[in-house]
Design an enzyme around this catalytic site. Structure first.
Site, PDB file in Angstrom:
ATOM      1  N   GLU A 114       0.848  -1.197   0.000  1.00  0.00           N
ATOM      2  CA  GLU A 114       0.000   0.000   0.000  1.00  0.00           C
ATOM      3  C   GLU A 114       0.873   1.232   0.000  1.00  0.00           C
ATOM      4  O   GLU A 114       2.005   1.189   0.487  1.00  0.00           O
ATOM      5  CB  GLU A 114      -0.839   0.043   1.289  1.00  0.00           C
ATOM      6  N   LYS A 116       2.134   4.556   1.524  1.00  0.00           N
ATOM      7  CA  LYS A 116       2.160   5.084   2.888  1.00  0.00           C
ATOM      8  C   LYS A 116       1.772   6.554   2.781  1.00  0.00           C
ATOM      9  O   LYS A 116       2.533   7.379   2.271  1.00  0.00           O
ATOM     10  CB  LYS A 116       3.559   4.928   3.480  1.00  0.00           C
ATOM     11  N   ASP A 118       1.084  10.264   3.710  1.00  0.00           N
ATOM     12  CA  ASP A 118       1.754  11.135   4.668  1.00  0.00           C
ATOM     13  C   ASP A 118       0.759  12.111   5.290  1.00  0.00           C
ATOM     14  O   ASP A 118       0.499  13.192   4.772  1.00  0.00           O
ATOM     15  CB  ASP A 118       2.867  11.911   3.947  1.00  0.00           C
ATOM     16  N   TYR A 223      -6.843   2.044   6.272  1.00  0.00           N
ATOM     17  CA  TYR A 223      -5.908   0.991   5.885  1.00  0.00           C
ATOM     18  C   TYR A 223      -5.883  -0.234   6.796  1.00  0.00           C
ATOM     19  O   TYR A 223      -5.160  -1.176   6.512  1.00  0.00           O
ATOM     20  CB  TYR A 223      -4.492   1.543   5.723  1.00  0.00           C
ATOM     21  N   LYS A 311      10.715   3.355   3.126  1.00  0.00           N
ATOM     22  CA  LYS A 311      10.720   4.821   3.032  1.00  0.00           C
ATOM     23  C   LYS A 311      11.380   5.255   1.728  1.00  0.00           C
ATOM     24  O   LYS A 311      12.481   4.794   1.415  1.00  0.00           O
ATOM     25  CB  LYS A 311      11.514   5.425   4.201  1.00  0.00           C
ATOM     26  N   CYS A 405      16.133  49.592  -5.092  1.00  0.00           N
ATOM     27  CA  CYS A 405      15.307  48.649  -5.844  1.00  0.00           C
ATOM     28  C   CYS A 405      15.931  48.390  -7.218  1.00  0.00           C
ATOM     29  O   CYS A 405      16.168  49.326  -7.972  1.00  0.00           O
ATOM     30  CB  CYS A 405      13.892  49.200  -6.005  1.00  0.00           C
ATOM     31  N   CYS A 408      13.330  49.937  -9.928  1.00  0.00           N
ATOM     32  CA  CYS A 408      12.996  51.355 -10.102  1.00  0.00           C
ATOM     33  C   CYS A 408      14.012  52.258  -9.420  1.00  0.00           C
ATOM     34  O   CYS A 408      13.876  53.475  -9.429  1.00  0.00           O
ATOM     35  CB  CYS A 408      11.603  51.643  -9.567  1.00  0.00           C
ATOM     36  N   CYS A 423      10.420  47.714  -1.355  1.00  0.00           N
ATOM     37  CA  CYS A 423      10.425  48.894  -2.216  1.00  0.00           C
ATOM     38  C   CYS A 423       9.075  49.567  -1.996  1.00  0.00           C
ATOM     39  O   CYS A 423       8.035  48.935  -2.172  1.00  0.00           O
ATOM     40  CB  CYS A 423      10.564  48.477  -3.681  1.00  0.00           C
ATOM     41  N   CYS A 428       6.563  51.571  -8.823  1.00  0.00           N
ATOM     42  CA  CYS A 428       7.593  50.607  -9.205  1.00  0.00           C
ATOM     43  C   CYS A 428       7.029  49.623 -10.243  1.00  0.00           C
ATOM     44  O   CYS A 428       6.046  48.929  -9.980  1.00  0.00           O
ATOM     45  CB  CYS A 428       8.078  49.852  -7.970  1.00  0.00           C
TER      46      CYS A 428
HETATM   47  S1  IVH Z   1      -0.392   0.322   8.744  1.00  0.00           S
HETATM   48  C1  IVH Z   1       0.473  -1.712  12.776  1.00  0.00           C
HETATM   49  N1  IVH Z   1      -0.778   1.399   6.385  1.00  0.00           N
HETATM   50  O1  IVH Z   1       2.401   5.117   8.874  1.00  0.00           O
HETATM   51  C2  IVH Z   1       0.427  -1.117  11.418  1.00  0.00           C
HETATM   52  N2  IVH Z   1       0.146   2.741   8.084  1.00  0.00           N
HETATM   53  O2  IVH Z   1       4.572   4.030  11.214  1.00  0.00           O
HETATM   54  C3  IVH Z   1      -0.167   0.213  11.409  1.00  0.00           C
HETATM   55  N3  IVH Z   1       0.531   5.054   7.435  1.00  0.00           N
HETATM   56  O3  IVH Z   1       1.268   5.671  12.089  1.00  0.00           O
HETATM   57  C4  IVH Z   1       0.069   1.046  10.254  1.00  0.00           C
HETATM   58  N4  IVH Z   1      -0.208   4.873   5.373  1.00  0.00           N
HETATM   59  O4  IVH Z   1       0.001   6.753  10.276  1.00  0.00           O
HETATM   60  C5  IVH Z   1      -0.336   1.581   7.644  1.00  0.00           C
HETATM   61  N5  IVH Z   1      -1.223   2.218   4.275  1.00  0.00           N
HETATM   62  C6  IVH Z   1      -0.790   2.408   5.515  1.00  0.00           C
HETATM   63  C7  IVH Z   1      -0.321   3.665   5.957  1.00  0.00           C
HETATM   64  C8  IVH Z   1       0.139   3.774   7.258  1.00  0.00           C
HETATM   65  C9  IVH Z   1       0.295   5.688   6.287  1.00  0.00           C
HETATM   66  C10 IVH Z   1       1.149   5.662   8.633  1.00  0.00           C
HETATM   67  C11 IVH Z   1       0.376   5.471   9.879  1.00  0.00           C
HETATM   68  C12 IVH Z   1       1.312   4.929  10.916  1.00  0.00           C
HETATM   69  C13 IVH Z   1       2.643   5.050  10.259  1.00  0.00           C
HETATM   70  C14 IVH Z   1       3.447   3.817  10.497  1.00  0.00           C
END
Ligand code: IVH
Length: 672
Positions: A114, A116, A118, A223, A311, A405, A408, A423, A428
């Site tokens: 999946e 992740k 943010d 998720y 990551k 400036c 001008c 300025c 200007c």
């Molecule tokens: S699963 C025990 N799935 O990432 C597993 N986390 O350090 C729980 N996050 O605090 C997390 N997308 O806020 C999972 N598709 C995803 C995610 C996700 C973002 C974040 C979540 C969590 C951190 C994991």
């Protein structure tokens, strides 16, 4: 309308709004125009105002945000919300795979990959299919109850399609576009922008006033299932399908992989493609699909053994700083900009990065010719992170801000309390040009085909000197310009013509009145409806408007006092520009008015507060219509004294000023 009819109509409206909202916010495929949705919501709000006892917890009207809270209460998670172990490269992923296969023995392993997201992890609890609680992750064991904020997030179902008891986890986030618009508005209002969409999402959900969260365009992907009663589920994938069927937004990029090679391919694909997404992701989460195997593998102290987070590599790159260019904004602020040797960062080529101001150049010790580390703040705005001093050759040159400036040649000034050089010559050319670019921009008059380049061209050829001149451009003079064919000229003239019917708030924002961002412009346009009314209002009239502060009010009054502004407005009117508000009228329930006993009072806060922070108290008092100031004087009406209040309290006593303790304050806030 009698009550029976109201009940019936509310039920119908609710059903329609839920359906349309689901298609729009969860499936991302609207089935009715936005105006239709707004119209139905407005109708629902009107009926609910007539019969407040018919308002239910799951009414779509909760999306506009309920009453502010004095503070957030803590909630304990029944099952801890864990975090994830990290993988930074291919080797880490292979190690993870080896550990999983050791547990699995002979059985085949399936992974679910999946994105992740943010944002901010949240938990949603449903009882009998109804949303009863929304909470932040907090430290994993204890979070904060942010139900009223999460209810404003349209992708959060208030009622599920099945009547189950469920606790579900997901990530609340702010889409990139909403983030950019929010920061733009913040900058225009002279406020500090958010560093990235994650902070913006977290900041929005940590507001005590749900009406603020409601305006922030947040969304949410779920998720995982924390707890589910009365239904057997065997795999994570099956769980996601169940969540989707129940009405949640589940990310559609999720995929199944049978081997670690497939997982690695997926991570590689997203390193590039993630920049095309409408939201930020900072990695890939890899989870074992089988819930039996998950159970068998279990957890370490902090995270599950059956999942890991890959990551994305940090997008920081080294390049050369070739020059420092000075840009003059429409308010005259001079911004130094680094001109860089072009370099690819986070999916785009970066040639320039803001250096913000002279203080920052000193702080980072930036010299011309330096090797610098560049990144995109929040992966969007390029920024010089630091200088690689060790790579200096001795040929680097110090940079000094000019005293005059560059456009001008008038002397630059540093306004007290500001870091920026400005300025202040109203004539200007750079400021005028930037003002024109602002006027035609998407959030202002939204004139297609008129970007920075064309404006610069028109301005350089002296075809436009102010915004009114845009409306007297003629076809022949445009055709004489470079790169302007018949078709583009006709399209351009058509877009200019079309902009004449824009609603007042666009013109108002486009005029570029200091401190008046697009939001304030809308508020003013809604409140005063026509430019003729607005240009004659007093400071008091303005301050009485919700969301218009003193700084904005002063700026508006002094703007409309200028004779040249009167001339300009006259020219715009002559050109046939609409100067009347034609957008939707304010939603009655969304407007926060205050009949609190403290409305209009000047209040000072002192001492330690237990139940809320000083900032929260200030925000709440301001919402009730108070002016909160820092020191006690004869003008102070009320002192709120927490524990260990010192000299401010004695001074207030001396001046016979009313003093409240924290309990009295909480009583007032709870009433409000
Ligand atoms: S699963 C025990 N799935 O990432 C597993 N986390 O350090 C729980 N996050 O605090 C997390 N997308 O806020 C999972 N598709 C995803 C995610 C996700 C973002 C974040 C979540 C969590 C951190 C994991």
């Amino acid at each position: 309308m009698d009550k029976n009819l109201a009940t019936k109509q509310l039920a119908e409206l609710k059903e329609k709004l839920e359906k349309y909202g689901y298609h729009y916010y969860v499936l991302d495929t609207p089935i009715v125009p936005d105006q239709e949705y707004d119209r139905l919501l407005h109708e629902l709000l009107e009926i609910e105002e007539l019969y407040p006892d018919l308002v239910t917890d799951d009414s779509p009207s909760v999306r506009v945000g309920g009453a502010p809270l004095p503070h957030f209460t803590k909630v304990d998670h029944r099952n801890p919300m864990m975090s994830l172990g990290n993988a930074f490269n291919e080797q880490d992923l292979r190690d993870f795979d080896r550990r999983v296969r050791q547990f699995a023995g002979e059985s085949p392993v399936t992974y679910i990959c999946e994105l992740k997201i943010d944002g901010l992890a949240v938990s949603l609890t449903y009882s009998d299919g109804k949303l009863v609680r929304g909470a932040t992750r907090g430290d994993g064991t204890t979070g904060e109850d942010i139900t009223s904020n999460l209810k404003t997030v349209s992708a959060v179902p208030l009622r599920l399609k099945t009547q189950v008891d469920l606790e579900v986890r997901g990530e609340a986030y702010m889409p990139k576009r909403s983030f950019e618009a929010l920061n733009q508005a913040k900058k225009e209002a002279g406020e500090e922008p958010f560093a990235n969409p994650r902070n913006a999402a977290a900041g929005s959900l940590r507001q005590l006033d749900p009406k603020i969260a409601a305006k922030r365009n947040l969304s949410l992907f779920v998720y995982s299932i924390g707890e589910l009663k009365g239904k057997e589920i065997d795999s994570h994938y099956e769980g996601l399908s169940f969540l989707k069927e129940s009405g949640f937004k589940v990310n559609q990029e999720t995929t199944r992989c049978e081997t670690i090679e497939e997982v690695i391919n997926y991570t590689e694909k997203w390193i590039e493609k993630r920049h095309d997404l409408a939201y930020e992701t900072d990695g890939i989460v890899i989870k074992v699909d089988s819930l039996d195997l998950q159970k068998e593998m279990g957890f370490t102290a902090k995270s599950p053994r059956w999942a890991t987070a890959y990551k994305f590599p940090a997008e920081e790159v080294v390049t050369k700083l070739l020059d420092i260019e000075l840009n003059i904004g429409r308010t005259g602020v001079v911004t130094p900009t680094a001109v860089l040797e072009p370099v690819a960062v986070a999916g785009t080529t970066v040639k320039r990065a803001s250096l913000h101001n002279e203080d920052l150049i000193r702080e980072k010790d930036v010299k011309l010719g330096d090797s610098v580390v560049v990144k995109k703040a929040g992966d969007i705005i390029p920024e010089v992170v630091n200088v690689l001093v060790d790579l200096r050759t001795g040929d680097e040159k110090d940079f000094h801000m000019p005293t005059h400036c560059p456009e001008c040649n008038s002397e630059l000034v540093r306004i007290e309390g500001e870091v920026a050089l400005r300025c202040i010559n109203p004539e200007c050319p750079a400021q005028i040009r930037e003002g024109l670019i602002h006027f035609v921009s998407r959030t202002a008059m939204n004139i297609d085909g008129l970007g920075e380049k064309v404006i610069t061209q028109l301005f350089a050829h002296q075809l436009i000197g102010n915004v009114a001149d845009l409306y007297t451009l003629n076809r022949d003079e445009l055709l004489r310009l470079e790169r302007m064919g018949e078709k583009s000229v006709d399209n351009l003239l058509q877009s200019i013509e079309a902009s004449k019917t824009n609603s007042l708030e666009r013109v108002l924002f486009g005029l570029g009145i200091r401190f008046i961002g697009s939001k304030a412009a809308r508020t003013l346009a809604q409140q005063f409806q026509t430019i003729d009314l607005l240009k004659n209002v007093t400071k008091e009239d303005l301050i009485a408007v919700d969301e218009i502060g003193e700084k904005m009010a002063d700026s508006i009054v002094s703007y409309f006092e200028k004779p040249e502004v009167h001339d300009l407005l006259e020219q715009l009117k002559q050109a046939g520009l609409n100067m009347v508000y034609t957008g939707p009228q304010p939603v009655a329930l969304a407007a926060g008015s205050s009949d609190s006993a403290v409305a209009g009072k000047t209040v000072v806060l002192t001492g330690k507060l237990e139940q809320l922070s000083r900032d929260e108290a200030k925000e709440q008092l301001e919402r009730l219509g108070c002016k909160v100031t820092g020191s006690v004087s004869k003008k102070t009406d009320l002192l709120i004294a927490g524990a260990d209040a010192g000299s401010k309290r004695s001074k207030a006593e001396e001046l016979n000023i009313e003093i409240w303790d924290e309990d009295r304050l909480m009583q007032e806030l709870n009433q409000g």
